[in-house]
Design a protein around this motif. Structure first.
Motif, short mmCIF file in Angstrom:
data_model
loop_
_atom_site.label_atom_id
_atom_site.label_comp_id
_atom_site.label_asym_id
_atom_site.label_seq_id
_atom_site.Cartn_x
_atom_site.Cartn_y
_atom_site.Cartn_z
N VAL A 103 -51.40 34.91 26.32
CA VAL A 103 -51.61 36.23 26.94
C VAL A 103 -51.12 36.25 28.39
CG1 VAL A 103 -53.49 36.92 25.42
CG2 VAL A 103 -54.03 35.71 27.55
N VAL A 104 -51.23 35.13 29.09
CA VAL A 104 -50.71 35.08 30.46
C VAL A 104 -49.19 35.23 30.45
CG1 VAL A 104 -50.38 33.60 32.48
CG2 VAL A 104 -52.63 33.77 31.41
N ALA A 105 -48.53 34.54 29.53
CA ALA A 105 -47.07 34.63 29.45
C ALA A 105 -46.62 36.04 29.08
CB ALA A 105 -46.53 33.63 28.43
N VAL A 106 -47.32 36.67 28.14
CA VAL A 106 -46.98 38.04 27.76
C VAL A 106 -47.20 38.98 28.93
CG1 VAL A 106 -47.65 39.98 26.28
CG2 VAL A 106 -47.40 37.69 25.30
N ASP A 107 -48.31 38.80 29.62
CA ASP A 107 -48.64 39.65 30.76
C ASP A 107 -47.58 39.53 31.87
OD1 ASP A 107 -50.61 41.35 32.29
OD2 ASP A 107 -50.61 39.59 33.59
N GLU A 108 -46.98 38.36 32.01
CA GLU A 108 -46.02 38.12 33.07
C GLU A 108 -44.58 38.34 32.64
OE1 GLU A 108 -46.89 34.16 34.33
OE2 GLU A 108 -48.68 34.75 35.48
N SER A 109 -44.37 38.79 31.42
CA SER A 109 -43.02 39.02 30.91
C SER A 109 -42.38 40.22 31.61
CB SER A 109 -43.05 39.25 29.40
OG SER A 109 -41.80 39.71 28.94
N ALA A 110 -41.35 39.99 32.40
CA ALA A 110 -40.68 41.08 33.12
C ALA A 110 -40.03 42.10 32.18
CB ALA A 110 -39.66 40.50 34.10
N PRO A 111 -39.31 41.68 31.12
CA PRO A 111 -38.72 42.68 30.22
C PRO A 111 -39.78 43.55 29.56
CG PRO A 111 -37.71 40.54 29.87
CD PRO A 111 -38.88 40.31 30.77
N LEU A 112 -40.89 42.94 29.17
CA LEU A 112 -41.94 43.71 28.52
C LEU A 112 -42.56 44.72 29.49
CD1 LEU A 112 -43.62 44.15 25.98
CD2 LEU A 112 -45.18 42.35 26.78
N ARG A 113 -42.76 44.31 30.74
CA ARG A 113 -43.32 45.23 31.73
C ARG A 113 -42.38 46.39 31.99
NH1 ARG A 113 -48.22 46.03 31.92
NH2 ARG A 113 -48.89 44.28 30.66
N ARG A 114 -41.08 46.10 32.02
CA ARG A 114 -40.10 47.18 32.21
C ARG A 114 -40.16 48.17 31.05
NH1 ARG A 114 -36.90 42.99 34.66
NH2 ARG A 114 -35.99 42.41 32.66
N PHE A 115 -40.29 47.65 29.85
CA PHE A 115 -40.39 48.50 28.67
C PHE A 115 -41.63 49.39 28.74
CE2 PHE A 115 -41.19 48.44 23.81
CZ PHE A 115 -40.58 49.68 23.66
N LEU A 116 -42.75 48.81 29.11
CA LEU A 116 -44.00 49.56 29.20
C LEU A 116 -43.92 50.65 30.27
CD1 LEU A 116 -46.41 46.54 28.82
CD2 LEU A 116 -46.44 48.54 27.32
N LEU A 117 -43.22 50.36 31.36
CA LEU A 117 -43.09 51.35 32.42
C LEU A 117 -42.11 52.46 32.04
CD1 LEU A 117 -43.02 49.04 35.58
CD2 LEU A 117 -44.83 50.64 34.93
N ARG A 118 -41.03 52.10 31.36
CA ARG A 118 -40.00 53.09 31.03
C ARG A 118 -40.44 54.05 29.94
NH1 ARG A 118 -34.08 50.58 30.42
NH2 ARG A 118 -33.71 52.81 30.08
N ASP A 119 -41.14 53.53 28.93
CA ASP A 119 -41.55 54.40 27.82
C ASP A 119 -42.86 53.87 27.24
OD1 ASP A 119 -41.78 56.04 25.58
OD2 ASP A 119 -39.62 56.05 25.21
N PRO A 120 -43.98 54.13 27.93
CA PRO A 120 -45.26 53.55 27.50
C PRO A 120 -45.68 53.97 26.10
CG PRO A 120 -45.58 55.18 29.25
CD PRO A 120 -44.11 54.91 29.17
N GLU A 121 -45.43 55.22 25.73
CA GLU A 121 -45.83 55.68 24.40
C GLU A 121 -45.09 54.92 23.30
OE1 GLU A 121 -45.85 59.78 21.72
OE2 GLU A 121 -45.72 59.91 23.90
N LEU A 122 -43.77 54.80 23.46
CA LEU A 122 -42.97 54.05 22.50
C LEU A 122 -43.38 52.58 22.49
CD1 LEU A 122 -40.59 53.73 20.52
CD2 LEU A 122 -39.10 53.50 22.53
N ALA A 123 -43.59 52.01 23.67
CA ALA A 123 -43.95 50.60 23.77
C ALA A 123 -45.24 50.30 23.02
CB ALA A 123 -44.07 50.19 25.24
#
Length: 202
Positions: A103-123
């Motif tokens: 969970v720490v690695a997922v939380d710190e994943s930069a690509p995943l955070r960008r995805f969540l910020l760009r399109d949270p509903e889709l993410a």
């Protein structure tokens, strides 16, 4: 009357391009690369980069949401495998350490955070829907991990493994994506504490 050809090389056939045509594997690799950089991709861009039609890309992938699911599962599955390799010990302490590293690695994943910020509903739809590949495969992988510990005799679950694995995955989702789901600050350490209490109670 014959024509003399001494001194002239024989005619040669034009060189053929031996590069294999793009395939579904190439699409997946390109989508993974684009996601790592941008946190998202467009199907038209992938088609143009591969030199194929959008119809071909959709035939290979189904649609963008399905392709995102495959890309995110690749990222998720690799992260879980890394966490399992890094963790030490056995039984509940080992399972908790795997969960914490994951969970720490997922939380710190930069690509995943960008995805969540760009399109949270889709993410959230791709990451947490029970109809999507990411959650389904993650639950199955966690269940297999719990089962392996049970078969080694180091872990004795008090509830069925399907329920336990689903609960663990949903617990991680609730804390890793809490800023998108509820607008609250993320705190993955709390998720680890809750899972530790849950497994110790067994």
């Amino acid at each position: 009357m014959s024509h003399r050809t001494e001194g002239k090389p024989p005619p040669t056939a034009p060189e053929r391009d031996c590069t294999p045509p793009p395939s579904r594997d190439d699409l997946l690799e390109l989508a993974r690369a684009r996601f790592r950089v941008d946190g998202l991709f467009e199907m038209r861009e992938l088609a143009d980069a591969l030199g194929v039609s959008r119809a071909t890309v959709y035939r290979w992938a189904g649609n963008r949401e399905l392709l995102l699911g495959e890309v995110l599962w690749d990222l998720t599955g690799r992260t879980l495998a890394w966490a399992r390799d890094q963790a030490r010990g056995d039984g509940a302490p080992y399972l908790v350490e795997v969960f914490e590293r994951f969970v720490v690695a997922v939380d710190e994943s930069a690509p995943l955070r960008r995805f969540l910020l760009r399109d949270p509903e889709l993410a959230l739809r791709v990451l947490t829907s029970r109809h999507g590949v990411v959650q389904t495969r993650l639950v199955a992988a966690v269940r297999d991990m719990f089962r392996a510990a049970e078969e080694r005799g180091s872990f004795r679950p008090a509830i069925d493994l399907d329920t336990l694995a689903y609960a663990a995955v949903r617990l991680g989702e609730a804390f890793v994506y809490s800023d998108v789901i509820t607008g609250t600050d993320r705190d993955v350490r709390r998720a680890v504490d809750v899972l530790r209490l849950l497994l110790r109670g067994m």
